[in-house]
Design a protein around this motif. Sequence first.
Motif, PDB file in Angstrom:
ATOM      1  N   TRP A 175       0.826  -1.207   0.000  1.00 17.59           N
ATOM      2  CA  TRP A 175       0.000   0.000   0.000  1.00 17.59           C
ATOM      3  C   TRP A 175       0.863   1.262   0.000  1.00 17.59           C
ATOM      4  O   TRP A 175       0.469   2.284   0.564  1.00 17.59           O
ATOM      5  CB  TRP A 175      -0.934   0.017   1.209  1.00 17.59           C
ATOM      6  CG  TRP A 175      -2.039  -0.972   1.128  1.00 17.59           C
ATOM      7  CD1 TRP A 175      -2.110  -2.176   1.760  1.00 17.59           C
ATOM      8  CD2 TRP A 175      -3.245  -0.851   0.358  1.00 17.59           C
ATOM      9  NE1 TRP A 175      -3.281  -2.826   1.444  1.00 17.59           N
ATOM     10  CE2 TRP A 175      -3.996  -2.031   0.581  1.00 17.59           C
ATOM     11  CE3 TRP A 175      -3.747   0.133  -0.498  1.00 17.59           C
ATOM     12  CZ2 TRP A 175      -5.238  -2.245  -0.018  1.00 17.59           C
ATOM     13  CZ3 TRP A 175      -4.987  -0.082  -1.097  1.00 17.59           C
ATOM     14  CH2 TRP A 175      -5.707  -1.259  -0.848  1.00 17.59           C
ATOM     15  N   ILE A 176       1.995   1.227  -0.669  1.00 28.21           N
ATOM     16  CA  ILE A 176       2.875   2.392  -0.639  1.00 28.21           C
ATOM     17  C   ILE A 176       2.194   3.612  -1.238  1.00 28.21           C
ATOM     18  O   ILE A 176       2.437   4.749  -0.813  1.00 28.21           O
ATOM     19  CB  ILE A 176       4.209   2.092  -1.375  1.00 28.21           C
ATOM     20  CG1 ILE A 176       5.240   3.188  -1.090  1.00 28.21           C
ATOM     21  CG2 ILE A 176       3.977   1.916  -2.870  1.00 28.21           C
ATOM     22  CD1 ILE A 176       5.630   3.330   0.352  1.00 28.21           C
ATOM     23  N   HIS A 177       1.314   3.402  -2.225  1.00 30.17           N
ATOM     24  CA  HIS A 177       0.623   4.550  -2.812  1.00 30.17           C
ATOM     25  C   HIS A 177      -0.310   5.208  -1.804  1.00 30.17           C
ATOM     26  O   HIS A 177      -0.451   6.433  -1.785  1.00 30.17           O
ATOM     27  CB  HIS A 177      -0.122   4.147  -4.085  1.00 30.17           C
ATOM     28  CG  HIS A 177      -1.069   3.004  -3.940  1.00 30.17           C
ATOM     29  ND1 HIS A 177      -0.713   1.784  -3.404  1.00 30.17           N
ATOM     30  CD2 HIS A 177      -2.391   2.891  -4.266  1.00 30.17           C
ATOM     31  CE1 HIS A 177      -1.759   0.978  -3.409  1.00 30.17           C
ATOM     32  NE2 HIS A 177      -2.784   1.628  -3.921  1.00 30.17           N
ATOM     33  N   LEU A 178      -0.959   4.419  -0.926  1.00 29.29           N
ATOM     34  CA  LEU A 178      -1.774   4.993   0.145  1.00 29.29           C
ATOM     35  C   LEU A 178      -0.905   5.831   1.076  1.00 29.29           C
ATOM     36  O   LEU A 178      -1.264   6.961   1.444  1.00 29.29           O
ATOM     37  CB  LEU A 178      -2.467   3.876   0.919  1.00 29.29           C
ATOM     38  CG  LEU A 178      -3.197   4.306   2.188  1.00 29.29           C
ATOM     39  CD1 LEU A 178      -4.413   5.167   1.847  1.00 29.29           C
ATOM     40  CD2 LEU A 178      -3.629   3.081   3.004  1.00 29.29           C
ATOM     41  N   HIS A 179       0.239   5.288   1.461  1.00 26.23           N
ATOM     42  CA  HIS A 179       1.177   6.005   2.313  1.00 26.23           C
ATOM     43  C   HIS A 179       1.584   7.339   1.675  1.00 26.23           C
ATOM     44  O   HIS A 179       1.530   8.399   2.319  1.00 26.23           O
ATOM     45  CB  HIS A 179       2.411   5.120   2.530  1.00 26.23           C
ATOM     46  CG  HIS A 179       3.421   5.663   3.482  1.00 26.23           C
ATOM     47  ND1 HIS A 179       3.117   6.044   4.765  1.00 26.23           N
ATOM     48  CD2 HIS A 179       4.765   5.888   3.340  1.00 26.23           C
ATOM     49  CE1 HIS A 179       4.210   6.474   5.379  1.00 26.23           C
ATOM     50  NE2 HIS A 179       5.214   6.398   4.536  1.00 26.23           N
ATOM     51  N   LEU A 180       1.925   7.297   0.398  1.00 26.87           N
ATOM     52  CA  LEU A 180       2.337   8.508  -0.314  1.00 26.87           C
ATOM     53  C   LEU A 180       1.204   9.516  -0.403  1.00 26.87           C
ATOM     54  O   LEU A 180       1.421  10.729  -0.199  1.00 26.87           O
ATOM     55  CB  LEU A 180       2.813   8.148  -1.714  1.00 26.87           C
ATOM     56  CG  LEU A 180       4.119   7.357  -1.827  1.00 26.87           C
ATOM     57  CD1 LEU A 180       4.323   6.891  -3.261  1.00 26.87           C
ATOM     58  CD2 LEU A 180       5.299   8.203  -1.376  1.00 26.87           C
ATOM     59  N   LEU A 181       0.008   9.057  -0.703  1.00 26.56           N
ATOM     60  CA  LEU A 181      -1.106   9.980  -0.899  1.00 26.56           C
ATOM     61  C   LEU A 181      -1.495  10.676   0.399  1.00 26.56           C
ATOM     62  O   LEU A 181      -1.817  11.870   0.400  1.00 26.56           O
ATOM     63  CB  LEU A 181      -2.303   9.233  -1.495  1.00 26.56           C
ATOM     64  CG  LEU A 181      -2.092   8.677  -2.911  1.00 26.56           C
ATOM     65  CD1 LEU A 181      -3.276   7.828  -3.334  1.00 26.56           C
ATOM     66  CD2 LEU A 181      -1.823   9.780  -3.911  1.00 26.56           C
ATOM     67  N   VAL A 182      -1.474   9.948   1.510  1.00 27.98           N
ATOM     68  CA  VAL A 182      -1.758  10.586   2.799  1.00 27.98           C
ATOM     69  C   VAL A 182      -0.678  11.618   3.130  1.00 27.98           C
ATOM     70  O   VAL A 182      -0.981  12.753   3.542  1.00 27.98           O
ATOM     71  CB  VAL A 182      -1.868   9.533   3.920  1.00 27.98           C
ATOM     72  CG1 VAL A 182      -1.971  10.223   5.287  1.00 27.98           C
ATOM     73  CG2 VAL A 182      -3.066   8.629   3.694  1.00 27.98           C
TER      74      VAL A 182
END
Length: 303
Positions: A175-182
């Motif tokens: 879920w790295i994209h979730l981490h980045l987006l937050v």
Amino acid sequence: MTLLTIGIPTYNRANYLGKLLAKIMPECERLGVEVLVSDNASTDDTAGIAARFSSIRYLRNPRNLGFDGNILNLLDTAAGRFLWLLGDDDSLDVERLPEIVQLLKSSPSTGLFFVSYRYDTSKKKGKVQLTSVTVGPQTYVDSYLHRATLISTNIIDRQTYQQLSLDRQCVVKGWIHLHLLVLLAEKLRESGGRITVVKDRIVIQGTFEGDYPIERYIQTFVDNFSFTLNHSPAPRLTLAKLKKHFYDINVRLRLLNFKDIASQTKPEIFYAKAVKAFNFPWSGRLSFWLQYFLAKKLFRSRR
């Protein structure tokens, strides 16, 4: 400097990749959009497919970096100021790409873009001009971030990305994209920045279905999602609506599915994890327990 890179992470999906490249490459070449493929050490004919397109940049990782590592590889090696992440089984309305390029040119200070998606290839008629709005980071988190978990909806300003401090524990959870987006939303909230939402459904979600038995599903959509969100500090933002919307579109149908409840030896563990992660409504809790006791009764009757 290149304005836009379309970055495609891939692993052992040569057929999907070939169809995607054949569709987008002519327009990307015409517009000067870089197409960057990051191959996670595929064992199929991914390299051969990429070789058919002379103008793409093809990177073959010496080993499989995992999904998260592959995303970061694209962010770190793209030539474009903006990186549009694109799943190899997803697609785009390529005839709208010139409008996206123009939007990026006219929005140099925007740190993040969300592009709406649809599930089929039907096209709306009569659309003349791209429809986009700018919203604040909290509105983005409340109304759009749960849908932005589809990686192909995200166009990231790499200059803003380079200011982030990532938690390396999140690089192995998928879920790295979730981490980045937050983190991006938090950074933009801190700086007073805005986020652009493209309302036209330009992204077409793919139909690839991976093997998601219930145990893997729980690990991915509850355990790893929750871990990543808990390690994505956002003191200026509230994440309650994000959690609710994500539960509604990704978790509820598996948690409250009688077949999935009956297939588990201890479905109450799934329930407990979901309650802790998403605090879902009482109607859902009642539905789960009714199905749980029915499943137990049916199981005993078969013994």
